[in-house]
Design a protein around this motif. Structure first.
Motif, PDB file in Angstrom:
ATOM      1  N   PHE A 184      -2.572   2.177  -7.134  1.00 10.18           N
ATOM      2  CA  PHE A 184      -2.452   3.322  -6.229  1.00 10.18           C
ATOM      3  C   PHE A 184      -1.984   2.817  -4.863  1.00 10.18           C
ATOM      4  CE2 PHE A 184      -5.773   2.820  -3.084  1.00 10.18           C
ATOM      5  CZ  PHE A 184      -6.509   1.807  -3.629  1.00 10.18           C
ATOM      6  N   THR A 185      -1.338   3.690  -4.098  1.00 12.66           N
ATOM      7  CA  THR A 185      -1.057   3.362  -2.698  1.00 12.66           C
ATOM      8  C   THR A 185      -1.550   4.531  -1.847  1.00 12.66           C
ATOM      9  OG1 THR A 185       1.150   4.327  -2.862  1.00 12.66           O
ATOM     10  CG2 THR A 185       0.969   1.947  -3.209  1.00 12.66           C
ATOM     11  N   GLN A 297      -1.335 -14.961  -0.162  1.00 16.45           N
ATOM     12  CA  GLN A 297      -1.422 -14.331   1.162  1.00 16.45           C
ATOM     13  C   GLN A 297      -2.578 -13.337   1.187  1.00 16.45           C
ATOM     14  OE1 GLN A 297       1.969 -12.031   2.465  1.00 16.45           O
ATOM     15  NE2 GLN A 297       2.794 -13.806   3.550  1.00 16.45           N
ATOM     16  N   LEU A 298      -2.746 -12.657   0.063  1.00 18.18           N
ATOM     17  CA  LEU A 298      -3.815 -11.671  -0.044  1.00 18.18           C
ATOM     18  C   LEU A 298      -5.175 -12.331   0.147  1.00 18.18           C
ATOM     19  CD1 LEU A 298      -4.858  -8.810  -0.965  1.00 18.18           C
ATOM     20  CD2 LEU A 298      -4.933  -9.751  -3.258  1.00 18.18           C
ATOM     21  N   GLN A 306      -2.997  -6.283   6.532  1.00 16.18           N
ATOM     22  CA  GLN A 306      -2.470  -7.499   5.910  1.00 16.18           C
ATOM     23  C   GLN A 306      -2.325  -7.300   4.404  1.00 16.18           C
ATOM     24  OE1 GLN A 306      -5.480 -10.056   7.456  1.00 16.18           O
ATOM     25  NE2 GLN A 306      -4.176 -10.876   9.073  1.00 16.18           N
ATOM     26  N   ILE A 307      -3.287  -6.581   3.812  1.00 12.14           N
ATOM     27  CA  ILE A 307      -3.217  -6.318   2.369  1.00 12.14           C
ATOM     28  C   ILE A 307      -2.045  -5.394   2.062  1.00 12.14           C
ATOM     29  CG2 ILE A 307      -4.423  -5.225   0.449  1.00 12.14           C
ATOM     30  CD1 ILE A 307      -7.017  -6.206   1.674  1.00 12.14           C
ATOM     31  N   ASP A 308      -1.890  -4.366   2.897  1.00 18.01           N
ATOM     32  CA  ASP A 308      -0.778  -3.438   2.702  1.00 18.01           C
ATOM     33  C   ASP A 308       0.548  -4.166   2.803  1.00 18.01           C
ATOM     34  OD1 ASP A 308      -2.465  -1.351   2.332  1.00 18.01           O
ATOM     35  OD2 ASP A 308      -2.353  -0.595   4.383  1.00 18.01           O
ATOM     36  N   ASP A 309       0.623  -5.112   3.742  1.00 17.45           N
ATOM     37  CA  ASP A 309       1.878  -5.815   3.954  1.00 17.45           C
ATOM     38  C   ASP A 309       2.174  -6.801   2.828  1.00 17.45           C
ATOM     39  OD1 ASP A 309       4.212  -6.258   5.330  1.00 17.45           O
ATOM     40  OD2 ASP A 309       3.380  -7.922   6.504  1.00 17.45           O
ATOM     41  N   ASN A 322       5.854  -0.678   8.376  1.00 15.96           N
ATOM     42  CA  ASN A 322       6.095   0.580   9.079  1.00 15.96           C
ATOM     43  C   ASN A 322       6.745   1.621   8.177  1.00 15.96           C
ATOM     44  OD1 ASN A 322       4.921  -0.134  11.403  1.00 15.96           O
ATOM     45  ND2 ASN A 322       6.794  -0.318  12.616  1.00 15.96           N
ATOM     46  N   GLU A 323       7.691   1.169   7.361  1.00 15.29           N
ATOM     47  CA  GLU A 323       8.351   2.101   6.451  1.00 15.29           C
ATOM     48  C   GLU A 323       7.329   2.663   5.459  1.00 15.29           C
ATOM     49  OE1 GLU A 323      11.353   0.428   3.908  1.00 15.29           O
ATOM     50  OE2 GLU A 323      11.951   2.405   3.157  1.00 15.29           O
ATOM     51  N   TYR A 324       6.479   1.789   4.948  1.00 17.59           N
ATOM     52  CA  TYR A 324       5.446   2.214   3.994  1.00 17.59           C
ATOM     53  C   TYR A 324       4.542   3.278   4.617  1.00 17.59           C
ATOM     54  CZ  TYR A 324       0.988   1.660   1.365  1.00 17.59           C
ATOM     55  OH  TYR A 324      -0.167   1.869   0.667  1.00 17.59           O
ATOM     56  N   TYR A 325       4.039   2.999   5.827  1.00 14.95           N
ATOM     57  CA  TYR A 325       3.138   3.938   6.495  1.00 14.95           C
ATOM     58  C   TYR A 325       3.857   5.231   6.851  1.00 14.95           C
ATOM     59  CZ  TYR A 325      -0.463   0.337   6.959  1.00 14.95           C
ATOM     60  OH  TYR A 325      -1.419  -0.596   6.708  1.00 14.95           O
ATOM     61  N   GLU A 326       5.088   5.106   7.294  1.00 12.35           N
ATOM     62  CA  GLU A 326       5.875   6.265   7.707  1.00 12.35           C
ATOM     63  C   GLU A 326       6.108   7.195   6.519  1.00 12.35           C
ATOM     64  OE1 GLU A 326       6.745   6.326  11.093  1.00 12.35           O
ATOM     65  OE2 GLU A 326       7.217   8.406  10.551  1.00 12.35           O
ATOM     66  N   LYS A 327       6.540   6.628   5.402  1.00  8.76           N
ATOM     67  CA  LYS A 327       6.918   7.435   4.236  1.00  8.76           C
ATOM     68  C   LYS A 327       5.712   7.998   3.504  1.00  8.76           C
ATOM     69  CE  LYS A 327      11.534   6.799   3.889  1.00  8.76           C
ATOM     70  NZ  LYS A 327      12.192   5.536   3.507  1.00  8.76           N
ATOM     71  N   GLU A 328       4.568   7.316   3.570  1.00 11.38           N
ATOM     72  CA  GLU A 328       3.446   7.734   2.728  1.00 11.38           C
ATOM     73  C   GLU A 328       2.362   8.510   3.477  1.00 11.38           C
ATOM     74  OE1 GLU A 328       2.120   5.128  -0.355  1.00 11.38           O
ATOM     75  OE2 GLU A 328       4.104   5.355  -1.244  1.00 11.38           O
TER      76      GLU A 328
END
Ligand code: NAG
Ligand code: NAG
Ligand code: NAG
Ligand code: NAG
Length: 437
Positions: A184-185, A297-298, A306-309, A322-328
């Protein structure tokens, strides 16, 4: 000490007990002061702050839902501390949690071969409107239908005559292997959408109530706003304690006020465990976007970002955080929701910074279908009720959701009934006309 004369020693011996009493008194006073401060005992209770436009529906709702206009009274001793409410929810979930019996459903995802799962719970009695109504529920980050707060809410909903379908976030269930290299995201609606399609298909007569808790609130609001057709047969939507904008939350999550950095650390720990439990599958499956380097890295990550990245954004191939946060984030979709929408947040939620609440506030000011209810207390998903010390099994949150959805169901029923009546009249007039003619 040698400087002390006998006489001094004597008076000291006499004064010592008194001094100890003084110290003890001061200690007790200090502890009391800290308790009062930490437990926020001096804070007074108040009704939730309600922001809405003045419409016939919102007037009806505020009249039919006294919980929205009455004070929410948390347990006297600890309930005014957002931290204790949050900690109790995080550690225990709820007290005396019931175990509703459901059926687990498995849905193959056309997009990538992932297997979505959700649990289906039938209503335990007829709904007060006599209609067939299904709650479609999205739990918080990495959570599933077996969590205590979900079981409590599902049991209560079943007893009020609602069928419930609860999404298990992809990868959240223990002992359930992934079938594609994806979890999931924060804003992926594929699985929730598949569950809703299944419900609409299997129960062609049912109407839907959409409920999202915490991160689930982001998912459901994004889902409804993404495509108009997703709002078909939806009576209303309730979102509790979500943060609305991941990009806005990102900065606040690194700040220390309200110990947010610490919560971030704890949440990241839970997420890390969850992802690492799937690391074999994520690594071995073909077409995985996750490399060994990402997993190492995780291991070093101490924050959700950091996990999201290192992991989460790669599930959908976003090139930057930023793209991930912006779009979701649902913030770009939520204004497209036209069904009645109740947004609930708490002022002392240590996870959702107050700056994020500008989103629901402006939305409720601008849109006639939205009510924003902001409580003084409750923490993050706590909202426990109880007299002094012991919380009750049902929380304010469980009750307010049902009160609101019940009111909406009756409003819709009345609307359809009067439409029915009108068409009946027309039929009568028509038949009268034919008879007389
Ligand atoms: C799931 O919910 C609990 C609270 O019930 C929370 O503490 C936890 O961080 C959540 N997420 C995961 C991945 O366990
Ligand atoms: C919205 O959903 C409908 C039906 O599922 C689909 O045909 C349409 O392509 C979707 N529109 C968008 C913009 O995704
Ligand atoms: C994965 O890839 C290998 C070779 O690249 C191939 O032999 C295998 O069939 C693939 N497995 C799946 C499940 O696609
Ligand atoms: C039906 O007829 C009655 C009188 O017979 C009239 O008062 C009413 O307005 C009519 N209703 C409609 C929908 O035409």
């Amino acid at each position: 000490m040698t400087i002390l004369e006998d006489g001094d020693l004597h008076t000291l011996r006499q004064e010592l007990p008194a001094m100890f009493d003084g110290v003890k008194l001061a200690a007790v006073a200090t502890i009391l002061y800290i308790l009062v401060r930490c437990l926020n005992l001096k804070s007074s209770t108040a009704p939730p702050k309600i922001i809405n436009q003045d419409t016939p529906l919102s007037r009806y709702l505020l009249k039919s839902c006294p919980m929205l206009t009455k004070e929410y009274i948390p347990p006297l001793l600890w309930g005014k501390s957002g931290h204790l409410q949050t900690a109790l929810y995080g550690k225990m979930g709820r007290v005396n949690t019931p175990t509703p019996h459901g059926v687990r459903k498995f849905l193959p995802m056309l997009q990538d071969g992932a297997t979505a799962t959700f649990d289906l719970f039938e209503a335990l009695r007829d709904h007060s409107t006599g209609d067939d109504i299904t709650m479609v529920i999205c739990p918080g980050i990495g959570n599933h239908s077996e969590k205590n707060y979900i079981r409590t809410f599902v049991d209560y909903s079943q007893q009020q005559g609602y069928r419930c379908a609860v999404l298990n976030h992809l990868g959240a269930l223990p002992n359930m292997e992934l079938t594609s290299p994806r979890m999931f995201t924060c804003g992926c609606t594929w699985e929730f959408s598949a569950m809703v399609d299944y419900i609409k298909h299997t129960f062609p007569q049912t109407l839907l109530v959409v409920v999202g808790f915490s991160l689930g609130g982001n998912v459901v609001c994004k889902f409804l706003g993404e495509n108009r057709s997703n709002q078909e047969r939806v009576l209303c939507c309730v979102s509790v304690c979500q943060g609305y904008s991941a990009i806005g939350a990102q900065e606040t999550f690194l700040q220390w006020d309200q110990w947010r950095r610490l919560y971030n650390f704890v949440l990241a720990g839970n997420m890390k465990k969850l992802i690492l439990s799937h690391s074999e599958t994520l690594r071995s499956l073909n077409s995985s976007n996750i490399a060994d380097a990402d997993l190492s890295q995780l291991s070093a990550a101490t924050s959700l970002m950091q996990i999201d990245d290192s992991i989460m954004r790669k599930f959908h191939g976003y090139s930057s955080l930023n793209e991930y946060y912006e779009k979701e984030s649902c913030v770009h979709y939520i204004h497209k929701i036209t069904v009645p929408l109740l947004l609930v947040n708490s002022l002392d939620d240590p996870l959702v910074h107050q700056s994020l609440l500008a989103v629901p506030r402006t939305l409720a000011e601008k849109k006639p279908n939205v009510i924003f209810a902001l409580t003084q207390h409750g923490g993050h998903m706590g909202f426990f009720e109880g007299d002094v010390l012991f919380p009750e099994p049902l929380t304010w949150m469980d009750k307010v959701i049902i009160e609101y959805t019940d009111a909406i169901c009756h409003w819709e029923k009345k609307k359809n009934w009067s439409v029915c009546q009108r068409s009946n009249h027309r039929d009568t007039n028509f038949s009268e006309a034919t008879h007389s003619g």
